[in-house]
Design a protein around this motif. Structure first.
Motif, mmCIF file in Angstrom:
data_model
loop_
_atom_site.group_PDB
_atom_site.id
_atom_site.type_symbol
_atom_site.label_atom_id
_atom_site.label_comp_id
_atom_site.label_asym_id
_atom_site.label_seq_id
_atom_site.Cartn_x
_atom_site.Cartn_y
_atom_site.Cartn_z
ATOM 1 N N GLU A 116 -61.750 -42.791 96.813
ATOM 2 C CA GLU A 116 -60.825 -41.818 96.258
ATOM 3 C C GLU A 116 -60.803 -41.913 94.724
ATOM 4 O OE1 GLU A 116 -59.725 -39.389 97.773
ATOM 5 O OE2 GLU A 116 -58.536 -38.650 96.065
ATOM 6 N N MET A 117 -60.815 -43.144 94.223
ATOM 7 C CA MET A 117 -60.813 -43.349 92.773
ATOM 8 C C MET A 117 -62.087 -42.749 92.150
ATOM 9 S SD MET A 117 -60.425 -46.981 90.759
ATOM 10 C CE MET A 117 -62.104 -47.525 91.106
ATOM 11 N N VAL A 118 -63.212 -42.949 92.816
ATOM 12 C CA VAL A 118 -64.483 -42.424 92.296
ATOM 13 C C VAL A 118 -64.520 -40.896 92.398
ATOM 14 C CG1 VAL A 118 -66.980 -42.347 92.689
ATOM 15 C CG2 VAL A 118 -65.770 -44.542 92.748
ATOM 16 N N ARG A 119 -64.025 -40.372 93.503
ATOM 17 C CA ARG A 119 -64.005 -38.915 93.665
ATOM 18 C C ARG A 119 -63.228 -38.259 92.512
ATOM 19 N NH1 ARG A 119 -64.499 -35.108 97.680
ATOM 20 N NH2 ARG A 119 -64.870 -36.574 99.358
ATOM 21 N N GLU A 120 -62.083 -38.855 92.176
ATOM 22 C CA GLU A 120 -61.274 -38.308 91.077
ATOM 23 C C GLU A 120 -61.987 -38.442 89.732
ATOM 24 O OE1 GLU A 120 -57.390 -40.086 91.208
ATOM 25 O OE2 GLU A 120 -56.967 -39.173 93.173
ATOM 26 N N ARG A 121 -62.612 -39.587 89.538
ATOM 27 C CA ARG A 121 -63.301 -39.800 88.252
ATOM 28 C C ARG A 121 -64.466 -38.827 88.084
ATOM 29 N NH1 ARG A 121 -64.881 -39.404 84.225
ATOM 30 N NH2 ARG A 121 -65.468 -40.866 82.573
ATOM 31 N N LEU A 122 -65.207 -38.607 89.178
ATOM 32 C CA LEU A 122 -66.371 -37.709 89.088
ATOM 33 C C LEU A 122 -65.968 -36.246 88.931
ATOM 34 C CD1 LEU A 122 -68.874 -39.224 91.699
ATOM 35 C CD2 LEU A 122 -69.009 -39.319 89.202
ATOM 36 N N ALA A 123 -64.705 -35.946 89.232
ATOM 37 C CA ALA A 123 -64.229 -34.560 89.083
ATOM 38 C C ALA A 123 -63.852 -34.259 87.635
ATOM 39 C CB ALA A 123 -63.035 -34.325 90.000
ATOM 40 N N GLU A 124 -63.778 -35.285 86.789
ATOM 41 C CA GLU A 124 -63.381 -35.048 85.396
ATOM 42 C C GLU A 124 -64.494 -34.322 84.627
ATOM 43 O OE1 GLU A 124 -61.592 -38.540 83.531
ATOM 44 O OE2 GLU A 124 -60.585 -38.965 85.443
ATOM 45 N N ALA A 125 -64.069 -33.626 83.567
ATOM 46 C CA ALA A 125 -64.980 -32.723 82.848
ATOM 47 C C ALA A 125 -66.232 -33.432 82.326
ATOM 48 C CB ALA A 125 -64.228 -32.068 81.693
ATOM 49 N N ASP A 126 -66.074 -34.641 81.792
ATOM 50 C CA ASP A 126 -67.217 -35.307 81.150
ATOM 51 C C ASP A 126 -68.303 -35.723 82.134
ATOM 52 O OD1 ASP A 126 -65.695 -37.300 82.353
ATOM 53 O OD2 ASP A 126 -66.208 -38.796 80.839
ATOM 54 N N ALA A 127 -68.002 -35.691 83.432
ATOM 55 C CA ALA A 127 -68.993 -36.163 84.409
ATOM 56 C C ALA A 127 -69.742 -35.007 85.079
ATOM 57 C CB ALA A 127 -68.308 -37.025 85.466
ATOM 58 N N GLN A 128 -69.488 -33.777 84.630
ATOM 59 C CA GLN A 128 -70.079 -32.641 85.336
ATOM 60 C C GLN A 128 -71.590 -32.521 85.154
ATOM 61 O OE1 GLN A 128 -68.195 -31.392 87.683
ATOM 62 N NE2 GLN A 128 -66.897 -32.978 86.774
ATOM 63 N N ASP A 129 -72.108 -32.945 84.005
ATOM 64 C CA ASP A 129 -73.547 -32.819 83.769
ATOM 65 C C ASP A 129 -74.313 -34.115 83.959
ATOM 66 O OD1 ASP A 129 -73.290 -30.154 83.302
ATOM 67 O OD2 ASP A 129 -73.147 -30.364 81.118
ATOM 68 N N GLY A 130 -73.617 -35.157 84.353
ATOM 69 C CA GLY A 130 -74.318 -36.415 84.585
ATOM 70 C C GLY A 130 -73.394 -37.594 84.438
ATOM 71 N N PHE A 131 -73.869 -38.734 84.914
ATOM 72 C CA PHE A 131 -73.071 -39.962 84.842
ATOM 73 C C PHE A 131 -73.971 -41.144 85.145
ATOM 74 C CE2 PHE A 131 -72.720 -37.893 88.993
ATOM 75 C CZ PHE A 131 -73.354 -38.841 89.778
ATOM 76 N N LEU A 132 -73.486 -42.307 84.759
ATOM 77 C CA LEU A 132 -74.121 -43.573 85.120
ATOM 78 C C LEU A 132 -73.118 -44.317 85.962
ATOM 79 C CD1 LEU A 132 -75.449 -45.151 81.828
ATOM 80 C CD2 LEU A 132 -76.730 -44.836 83.929
#
Ligand code: ADP
Length: 188
Positions: free
Chosen positions: A67-83
């Motif tokens: 759930e914590m990761v789902r919320e974090r990945l929904a944030e604007a800065d993660a839309q085009d990629g993430f590590l």
């Protein structure tokens, strides 16, 4: 677009590498360990519920972590990629990640494995001094890695880039960047 997962035993240097790679690749570094420690530091309800688990070197229950990761990945800065660093840590979490990404029509570009001997990492961690860095807890975290997390290497075999994590910090960074450049899969 760069959607990457970093996998490796505790002490492999993922966190350090993720910081540099995040700058070079222009995507956020999302570390579940850092997110949990921030909750603990802020004294949130989530932080209070996971502190004992982190101190024992056990895994936080999947529902909480997912759930914590789902919320974090929904944030604007993660839309085009993430590590992603420290997630997924078992097959069930990997399946949830695939689902989260599929919901927005995305998939992972690569999974980078930091390869290193257990004895080397135990020495490194003992000199780090975090509250979950006692020898007993470190050994337990290594055991959890081998039994729960290593099976991910097979799960992700088609996306896997294995990098030798022994050496200078800069040298290891170059190896990761080189292997991402040479990557035969996908179109990153
Ligand atoms: P390390 O890489 O040294 O194990 P991390 O900072 O990645 O440290 O994680 C610290 C602790 O946070 C883990 O031992 C575990 O208790 C918890 N944790 C981090 N990520 C996860 C996850 N994906 N699932 C469950 N627990 C996690």
């Amino acid at each position: 677009m760069t959607r990457l997962v970093l996998v490796g035993p505790p002490g492999a240097g993922k966190g350090t590498q993720a910081g540099t790679l995040s700058e070079k690749l222009g995507v956020p570094h999302i570390s579940t360990g850092d997110l949990f420690r921030a909750h603990i530091g802020d004294g949130t309800a989530l932080g209070r519920s996971v502190k004992g688990i982190l101190d024992a070197g056990k895994l936080v229950p999947d529902e909480v972590t997912n759930e914590m990761v789902r919320e974090r990945l929904a944030e604007a800065d993660a839309q085009d990629g993430f590590l992603l660093d420290g997630f997924p840590r078992n097959i069930a979490q990997a399946e949830v990640l695939d689902k989260i990404l599929a919901e927005s029509g995305h998939k992972l570009d690569a999974v980078v494995e930091f390869q290193i001997d257990e004895d080397v990492v135990v020495d490194r961690l003992l000199s780090r001094g975090r509250t979950d860095d006692t020898e007993e807890v470190i050994r337990h975290r290594q055991h959890v890695y081998r039994s729960e997390t290593e099976p991910l290497l097979n799960h992700y075999r088609d996306l896997l880039l294995t990098v030798d994590a022994v050496g200078d910090v800069d040298e290891v960074t170059s190896r990761v960047l080189r292997s991402l450049d040479e990557k035969p899969h996908g179109q990153a």
